[in-house]
Design a protein around this motif. Sequence first.
Motif, PDB file in Angstrom:
ATOM      1  N   PRO A 259       0.825  -1.215   0.000  1.00 49.95           N
ATOM      2  CA  PRO A 259       0.000   0.000   0.000  1.00 49.95           C
ATOM      3  C   PRO A 259       0.857   1.263   0.000  1.00 49.95           C
ATOM      4  O   PRO A 259       2.041   1.229   0.324  1.00 49.95           O
ATOM      5  CB  PRO A 259      -0.760  -0.106   1.324  1.00 49.95           C
ATOM      6  CG  PRO A 259       0.186  -0.832   2.226  1.00 49.95           C
ATOM      7  CD  PRO A 259       0.875  -1.836   1.321  1.00 49.95           C
ATOM      8  N   ASP A 260       0.227   2.356  -0.368  1.00 56.08           N
ATOM      9  CA  ASP A 260       0.834   3.663  -0.163  1.00 56.08           C
ATOM     10  C   ASP A 260       0.701   3.978   1.324  1.00 56.08           C
ATOM     11  O   ASP A 260      -0.188   3.471   2.005  1.00 56.08           O
ATOM     12  CB  ASP A 260       0.101   4.733  -0.972  1.00 56.08           C
ATOM     13  CG  ASP A 260       0.289   4.553  -2.464  1.00 56.08           C
ATOM     14  OD1 ASP A 260       1.379   4.140  -2.884  1.00 56.08           O
ATOM     15  OD2 ASP A 260      -0.672   4.830  -3.206  1.00 56.08           O
TER      16      ASP A 260
ATOM     17  N   TRP B  75      -1.385   6.046   7.783  1.00 51.78           N
ATOM     18  CA  TRP B  75      -2.454   5.300   7.137  1.00 51.78           C
ATOM     19  C   TRP B  75      -1.925   4.414   6.023  1.00 51.78           C
ATOM     20  O   TRP B  75      -1.067   4.829   5.256  1.00 51.78           O
ATOM     21  CB  TRP B  75      -3.473   6.276   6.526  1.00 51.78           C
ATOM     22  CG  TRP B  75      -4.075   7.177   7.536  1.00 51.78           C
ATOM     23  CD1 TRP B  75      -3.596   8.391   7.949  1.00 51.78           C
ATOM     24  CD2 TRP B  75      -5.244   6.932   8.305  1.00 51.78           C
ATOM     25  NE1 TRP B  75      -4.409   8.916   8.925  1.00 51.78           N
ATOM     26  CE2 TRP B  75      -5.438   8.035   9.156  1.00 51.78           C
ATOM     27  CE3 TRP B  75      -6.164   5.886   8.354  1.00 51.78           C
ATOM     28  CZ2 TRP B  75      -6.493   8.130  10.041  1.00 51.78           C
ATOM     29  CZ3 TRP B  75      -7.228   5.973   9.234  1.00 51.78           C
ATOM     30  CH2 TRP B  75      -7.386   7.092  10.061  1.00 51.78           C
TER      31      TRP B  75
ATOM     32  N   CYS C 114      -2.930   2.780   2.519  1.00 47.74           N
ATOM     33  CA  CYS C 114      -3.898   3.180   1.499  1.00 47.74           C
ATOM     34  C   CYS C 114      -3.646   2.413   0.196  1.00 47.74           C
ATOM     35  O   CYS C 114      -2.534   2.410  -0.322  1.00 47.74           O
ATOM     36  CB  CYS C 114      -3.770   4.681   1.253  1.00 47.74           C
ATOM     37  SG  CYS C 114      -4.922   5.308   0.033  1.00 47.74           S
TER      38      CYS C 114
ATOM     39  N   ALA D 266      -5.041   2.555  -3.543  1.00 50.87           N
ATOM     40  CA  ALA D 266      -5.809   3.437  -4.423  1.00 50.87           C
ATOM     41  C   ALA D 266      -6.023   2.758  -5.775  1.00 50.87           C
ATOM     42  O   ALA D 266      -5.116   2.109  -6.307  1.00 50.87           O
ATOM     43  CB  ALA D 266      -5.072   4.753  -4.610  1.00 50.87           C
TER      44      ALA D 266
ATOM     45  N   THR E 113     -10.550   4.264  -2.872  1.00 51.46           N
ATOM     46  CA  THR E 113      -9.428   3.849  -2.030  1.00 51.46           C
ATOM     47  C   THR E 113      -9.921   2.963  -0.899  1.00 51.46           C
ATOM     48  O   THR E 113     -11.067   3.041  -0.468  1.00 51.46           O
ATOM     49  CB  THR E 113      -8.695   5.052  -1.401  1.00 51.46           C
ATOM     50  OG1 THR E 113      -9.600   5.755  -0.547  1.00 51.46           O
ATOM     51  CG2 THR E 113      -8.138   5.989  -2.450  1.00 51.46           C
TER      52      THR E 113
ATOM     53  N   GLN F 206      -8.540   2.280   2.950  1.00 47.81           N
ATOM     54  CA  GLN F 206      -7.557   2.829   3.873  1.00 47.81           C
ATOM     55  C   GLN F 206      -7.866   2.405   5.301  1.00 47.81           C
ATOM     56  O   GLN F 206      -9.001   2.127   5.653  1.00 47.81           O
ATOM     57  CB  GLN F 206      -7.499   4.346   3.764  1.00 47.81           C
ATOM     58  CG  GLN F 206      -8.827   5.024   3.996  1.00 47.81           C
ATOM     59  CD  GLN F 206      -8.817   6.452   3.518  1.00 47.81           C
ATOM     60  OE1 GLN F 206      -8.369   6.735   2.405  1.00 47.81           O
ATOM     61  NE2 GLN F 206      -9.325   7.348   4.325  1.00 47.81           N
ATOM     62  N   ARG F 207      -6.815   2.340   6.088  1.00 45.31           N
ATOM     63  CA  ARG F 207      -6.958   2.063   7.515  1.00 45.31           C
ATOM     64  C   ARG F 207      -5.729   2.565   8.252  1.00 45.31           C
ATOM     65  O   ARG F 207      -4.651   2.732   7.665  1.00 45.31           O
ATOM     66  CB  ARG F 207      -7.201   0.594   7.788  1.00 45.31           C
ATOM     67  CG  ARG F 207      -5.982  -0.275   7.636  1.00 45.31           C
ATOM     68  CD  ARG F 207      -6.303  -1.706   7.935  1.00 45.31           C
ATOM     69  NE  ARG F 207      -5.396  -2.237   8.907  1.00 45.31           N
ATOM     70  CZ  ARG F 207      -5.370  -3.485   9.286  1.00 45.31           C
ATOM     71  NH1 ARG F 207      -6.222  -4.342   8.795  1.00 45.31           N
ATOM     72  NH2 ARG F 207      -4.509  -3.901  10.168  1.00 45.31           N
TER      73      ARG F 207
ATOM     74  N   PHE G 273     -11.204  -2.161   6.439  1.00 45.49           N
ATOM     75  CA  PHE G 273     -10.741  -0.963   5.755  1.00 45.49           C
ATOM     76  C   PHE G 273     -11.915  -0.041   5.491  1.00 45.49           C
ATOM     77  O   PHE G 273     -13.042  -0.484   5.281  1.00 45.49           O
ATOM     78  CB  PHE G 273     -10.109  -1.328   4.402  1.00 45.49           C
ATOM     79  CG  PHE G 273      -8.712  -1.857   4.510  1.00 45.49           C
ATOM     80  CD1 PHE G 273      -7.627  -1.049   4.229  1.00 45.49           C
ATOM     81  CD2 PHE G 273      -8.488  -3.163   4.894  1.00 45.49           C
ATOM     82  CE1 PHE G 273      -6.340  -1.531   4.332  1.00 45.49           C
ATOM     83  CE2 PHE G 273      -7.200  -3.659   4.996  1.00 45.49           C
ATOM     84  CZ  PHE G 273      -6.123  -2.842   4.717  1.00 45.49           C
TER      85      PHE G 273
ATOM     86  N   SER H 237     -13.421   4.493   0.438  1.00 45.94           N
ATOM     87  CA  SER H 237     -13.703   5.889   0.106  1.00 45.94           C
ATOM     88  C   SER H 237     -13.847   5.985  -1.412  1.00 45.94           C
ATOM     89  O   SER H 237     -12.993   5.481  -2.149  1.00 45.94           O
ATOM     90  CB  SER H 237     -12.557   6.770   0.600  1.00 45.94           C
ATOM     91  OG  SER H 237     -12.796   8.106   0.308  1.00 45.94           O
TER      92      SER H 237
END
Length: 89
Positions: A15-16, A25, A27, A29, A39, A41-42, A52, A55
């Motif tokens: 992840p990013d 975070w 993420c 995407a 996305t 994210q967590r 997660f 979004s």
Amino acid sequence: MQVDLMALYRRWGRPDIGVDSLAEWLCFAFALPSGEKFTLQREAYNPPTPGFLLSVTNTLFSAEAARHLVKALDIPEACIIELSSEVAS
């Protein structure tokens, strides 16, 4: 969304990482061929749940779109566990 972090790693790579005043975070995407984006994210170190946050852009903001996005992840055990009360049915 309930999806295993390691399943995401195996399917989509690392992840990013994003940082804000609250936390760091993880993420993932994604961009669809239509140009829409979403996305997952967590919080990286102390997530309050194992899932997660999904979004999405405005046109993907519906329960039906969420089901399609889960399928597009291509991770069989991924599922939506809760939708915002603002999401259209």
